[in-house]
Design a protein around this motif. Structure first.
Motif, PDB file in Angstrom:
ATOM      1  N   GLU A  32       0.812  -1.211   0.000  1.00  0.00           N
ATOM      2  CA  GLU A  32       0.000   0.000   0.000  1.00  0.00           C
ATOM      3  C   GLU A  32       0.844   1.259   0.000  1.00  0.00           C
ATOM      4  OE1 GLU A  32      -2.373  -0.449   3.453  1.00  0.00           O
ATOM      5  OE2 GLU A  32      -3.527  -2.121   2.667  1.00  0.00           O
ATOM      6  N   GLN A  33       2.158   1.122   0.034  1.00  0.00           N
ATOM      7  CA  GLN A  33       3.058   2.265   0.104  1.00  0.00           C
ATOM      8  C   GLN A  33       4.086   2.193  -1.028  1.00  0.00           C
ATOM      9  OE1 GLN A  33       2.908   4.658   2.653  1.00  0.00           O
ATOM     10  NE2 GLN A  33       1.152   3.634   3.593  1.00  0.00           N
ATOM     11  N   VAL A  46       4.985   6.978   0.739  1.00  0.00           N
ATOM     12  CA  VAL A  46       3.730   7.603   0.310  1.00  0.00           C
ATOM     13  C   VAL A  46       2.703   6.521  -0.039  1.00  0.00           C
ATOM     14  CG1 VAL A  46       2.684   9.181  -1.359  1.00  0.00           C
ATOM     15  CG2 VAL A  46       5.052   9.536  -0.633  1.00  0.00           C
ATOM     16  N   PRO A  47       1.451   6.689   0.410  1.00  0.00           N
ATOM     17  CA  PRO A  47       0.399   5.747   0.009  1.00  0.00           C
ATOM     18  C   PRO A  47       0.263   5.704  -1.507  1.00  0.00           C
ATOM     19  CG  PRO A  47      -0.359   7.134   1.806  1.00  0.00           C
ATOM     20  CD  PRO A  47       0.945   7.710   1.346  1.00  0.00           C
ATOM     21  N   ASN A  78       7.941  -6.285  -2.641  1.00  0.00           N
ATOM     22  CA  ASN A  78       6.968  -5.259  -3.004  1.00  0.00           C
ATOM     23  C   ASN A  78       7.451  -3.841  -2.699  1.00  0.00           C
ATOM     24  OD1 ASN A  78       4.838  -6.972  -3.946  1.00  0.00           O
ATOM     25  ND2 ASN A  78       4.568  -7.631  -1.833  1.00  0.00           N
ATOM     26  N   VAL A  79       8.612  -3.729  -2.075  1.00  0.00           N
ATOM     27  CA  VAL A  79       9.148  -2.416  -1.755  1.00  0.00           C
ATOM     28  C   VAL A  79       9.914  -1.892  -2.961  1.00  0.00           C
ATOM     29  CG1 VAL A  79      10.680  -1.113  -0.260  1.00  0.00           C
ATOM     30  CG2 VAL A  79       9.312  -2.971   0.688  1.00  0.00           C
ATOM     31  N   ARG A  80       9.548  -0.743  -3.433  1.00  0.00           N
ATOM     32  CA  ARG A  80      10.224  -0.146  -4.577  1.00  0.00           C
ATOM     33  C   ARG A  80      10.562   1.306  -4.254  1.00  0.00           C
ATOM     34  NH1 ARG A  80      10.246  -4.748  -5.847  1.00  0.00           N
ATOM     35  NH2 ARG A  80       9.681  -5.693  -7.854  1.00  0.00           N
ATOM     36  N   GLU A  81      11.771   1.706  -4.594  1.00  0.00           N
ATOM     37  CA  GLU A  81      12.146   3.111  -4.490  1.00  0.00           C
ATOM     38  C   GLU A  81      12.001   3.747  -5.866  1.00  0.00           C
ATOM     39  OE1 GLU A  81      15.944   3.780  -2.760  1.00  0.00           O
ATOM     40  OE2 GLU A  81      15.344   3.073  -0.768  1.00  0.00           O
ATOM     41  N   ILE A  82      11.303   4.862  -5.899  1.00  0.00           N
ATOM     42  CA  ILE A  82      11.081   5.563  -7.163  1.00  0.00           C
ATOM     43  C   ILE A  82      11.878   6.865  -7.124  1.00  0.00           C
ATOM     44  CG2 ILE A  82       9.361   6.600  -8.682  1.00  0.00           C
ATOM     45  CD1 ILE A  82       7.300   4.734  -7.378  1.00  0.00           C
ATOM     46  N   THR A 100      -1.633  14.557  -1.265  1.00  0.00           N
ATOM     47  CA  THR A 100      -2.285  13.952  -0.101  1.00  0.00           C
ATOM     48  C   THR A 100      -3.621  14.627   0.171  1.00  0.00           C
ATOM     49  OG1 THR A 100      -0.152  13.361   0.895  1.00  0.00           O
ATOM     50  CG2 THR A 100      -2.063  13.463   2.367  1.00  0.00           C
ATOM     51  N   HIS A 101      -3.634  15.960   0.148  1.00  0.00           N
ATOM     52  CA  HIS A 101      -4.885  16.681   0.379  1.00  0.00           C
ATOM     53  C   HIS A 101      -5.897  16.362  -0.721  1.00  0.00           C
ATOM     54  CE1 HIS A 101      -7.292  19.949   2.167  1.00  0.00           C
ATOM     55  NE2 HIS A 101      -7.685  20.171   0.916  1.00  0.00           N
TER      56      HIS A 101
END
Length: 203
Positions: A32-33, A46-47, A78-82, A100-101
């Motif tokens: 989810e992140q 970040v979501p 599933n962890v990826r750095e962009i 986010t807002h």
């Protein structure tokens, strides 16, 4: 649980449940992140729903999901750095604040063109009007970041703020504002003013 020679042993079935549950929850949170990395190397978790406001990031996430289908057995796969090498951290923080807002609180009203007013607060909600009340250099960098990351609502908002900022400015003021060293010819100045006449006509 068994007792053998005074030693208490836990059956494998006793411990495997909670541990497996924790691992599953951890992997679920990772799915989810996404971790977004600024130009300076600062990381932001970040979501996905927020991150996907950027078409650039969304495309990367979708590609990662395809890769994950082949790597499901690898813990943490599933962890990826962009990486976003063109976006400074101070700018990225503002971009994340906006997304986010927009994604979790209140979507911005679509900015209609041609513009009927030069008052930002008359075209978008108060939060968004306040969001672009920043220093000029930061505003310009937000425009660049929104364009690079392909976040259309943010690009529309920041471009609107720039349009309001330059309204009524003389050629010399515009050159200084945009750090343009070469002089416009009278014909070029007339062309720029003609192209931006819609700004001058706003009340």
């Amino acid at each position: 649980m068994e007792k053998e020679n005074g030693t208490i042993k836990l059956n494998e079935s006793t411990t495997s449940g909670p541990r497996n549950s924790n691992i599953s929850n951890s992997r679920s949170r990772r799915k989810e992140q996404r971790i977004i990395v600024s130009k300076e190397g600062d990381v932001h978790e970040v979501p996905i729903a927020v991150a996907k406001m950027s078409t650039l990031v969304a495309t990367t996430i979708d590609d990662d999901v395809d890769d994950d289908d082949d790597d499901d057995d690898e813990e943490g796969s599933n962890v990826r750095e962009i990486p976003l090498p063109n976006v400074k951290d101070v700018v990225l923080q503002k971009v994340i604040e906006y997304c986010t807002h927009y994604a979790t609180q209140e979507a911005m009203t679509t900015i209609q063109t041609p513009l009927k007013s030069s008052r930002i607060e008359e075209m978008v909600q108060p939060w968004y009007a306040d969001f672009v009340q920043v220093e000029q250099n930061l505003l310009f960098e937000l425009v660049t970041a929104a364009n690079f990351m392909d976040i259309k609502p943010l690009l529309d908002l920041t471009c609107l703020a720039v349009a309001v900022l330059i309204k009524g400015k003389q050629a010399g003021e515009l050159r200084a504002m945009f750090n343009i060293s070469n002089e416009f010819t009278p014909e070029e100045e007339a062309q720029v003013r003609e192209e931006n006449k819609w700004i001058e006509n706003q009340d």
